[in-house]
Scaffold this active site. Sequence first.
Site, mmCIF file in Angstrom:
data_model
loop_
_atom_site.group_PDB
_atom_site.id
_atom_site.type_symbol
_atom_site.label_atom_id
_atom_site.label_comp_id
_atom_site.label_asym_id
_atom_site.label_seq_id
_atom_site.Cartn_x
_atom_site.Cartn_y
_atom_site.Cartn_z
ATOM 1 N N GLY A 70 0.816 -1.200 0.000
ATOM 2 C CA GLY A 70 0.000 0.000 0.000
ATOM 3 C C GLY A 70 0.846 1.245 0.000
ATOM 4 N N GLY A 72 0.710 5.689 1.292
ATOM 5 C CA GLY A 72 0.011 6.753 1.989
ATOM 6 C C GLY A 72 1.013 7.702 2.597
ATOM 7 N N LYS A 90 9.825 0.099 2.998
ATOM 8 C CA LYS A 90 9.148 1.378 2.776
ATOM 9 C C LYS A 90 10.044 2.302 1.966
ATOM 10 C CE LYS A 90 7.110 5.357 5.128
ATOM 11 N NZ LYS A 90 6.700 5.927 6.420
ATOM 12 N N ASP A 189 2.557 10.937 16.327
ATOM 13 C CA ASP A 189 1.461 10.617 15.398
ATOM 14 C C ASP A 189 0.797 9.312 15.822
ATOM 15 O OD1 ASP A 189 -0.278 11.033 13.309
ATOM 16 O OD2 ASP A 189 1.027 10.163 11.784
#
Length: 359
Positions: A70, A72, A90, A189
Site C-alpha cells: 500500500g 500513503g 518502505k 502521530d
Amino acid sequence: MPSPIPVERFLPRDLSPSIDLRPCSSPLELSHRKLPGGLPACSGRPRLLPPRLAWCSIDWEQVLLLEPLGSGGFGSVYRATYRGETVALKKVKRSTKNSLASRQSFWAELNAARLRHPHVVRVVAASASCPGDPGCPGTIIMEYTGTGTLHQRIYGRSPPLGAEICMRYARHVADGLRFLHRDGVVHLDLKPANVLLAPGDLCKIGDFGCSQRLREGDEAAGGEPCCTQLRHVGGTYTHRAPELLKGEPVTAKADIYSFAITLWQMVSRELPYTGDRQCVLYAVVAYDLRPEMGPLFSHTEEGRAARTIVQSCWAARPQERPNAEQLLERLEQECAMCTGGPPSCSPESNAPPPLGTGL
C-alpha cells in the site's frame, strides 16, 4: 461555530482538510501493478548514512521485492525478503511540493533505529537512496508484522473489542510509549492506524515519520524534556495535543494525549470529531473540546475505569497528564481486574498510581 481568531496560524499550510487515518508503515490501498523480483542497480554514487547508522545500511543484493502492500502519506510499502527474512520495505516518496518534509520524514523514521521492544516495530536496515530512483529521499526496511492495524480492528467487521482486549491493547501501546520515552523518542502521530497488529495479537507502534528526539539535560534541570525541534507541524489533527496546536514546545506528554483519543476510539468505535477542521481545532484549544463520552463509558465498572484514564490523559495542561510509566501501571491494575489475576506492575503499591503527577 465561527472562530474569533485566525486558526490558520496554528496549522501547516499543506495539512489535509480531511481526517488522515492512514499510516505510512502499514498496509493501505493495494496496487495491482506488477513489481520485478529485484531492484535495479544504483546509478551514480549512492548517498550514505551517517557513521552512527552505518550498522543498518541496506545490502541491496539481499533485497527481493515480493508485492506492494500500500501507500500513503510520505511512502509506499512493499512486502519483501531481506537476507531470507520476510520484511516490509518502505520507499519514501519524493514530494515535488515539499521535498524537505519528505527528507525529514525519512530521518524521523530512523529515530526508531536500534530500538528493540515487543511493542515497537523494529527497523532492520535503511538507506539514504534507492536503486533506480536517484531522487528518492530514502528507503527503510522494517520487520513484517502482517497486514492488520488497530484501526482496521476497531472499525472493521469484527465484533467490538471487549473490556479485557481494550485494556490489553492499551497496555501494549502504553508499554511501547514508556520504552520510547525512556529512550528519548516522542512519536507524535499515535493513532489506531499507526498501531500494527502482529502475530500473537500483539500491538506494535509503527510509522515514526513524525517522531522527534528529546533534548538531553532538560530533565535533570528540573523541567520537562523538550524536543530538539521546538515546533511540531506533522501528525493527525484529531489526535494532536492542544499545546502543539498552539505552537508550544513538544514534550512526551503529547503522546499521552494521542493515547487518550486512541483508547476512546477502542471503546466507542467512533471517529473523534466531525465537522469543519478549523472549528474543531479552535474548540479543542479554546474550549477544551473532546470527543463525547457515551454510555459505554458509564454503564460498567470497566467503562468507568476507561473514562477516568482517558480524561486524565487528555487533560488540557500537559503537566496534568500522567507520564507513560504511571499510565502503564494504571492499565496493569485494570488488566488485573478484568482477568481476575494479580497485577503485573510493580508490587510496591496495590493502589492505582495517581494520574497526572510528574512527567
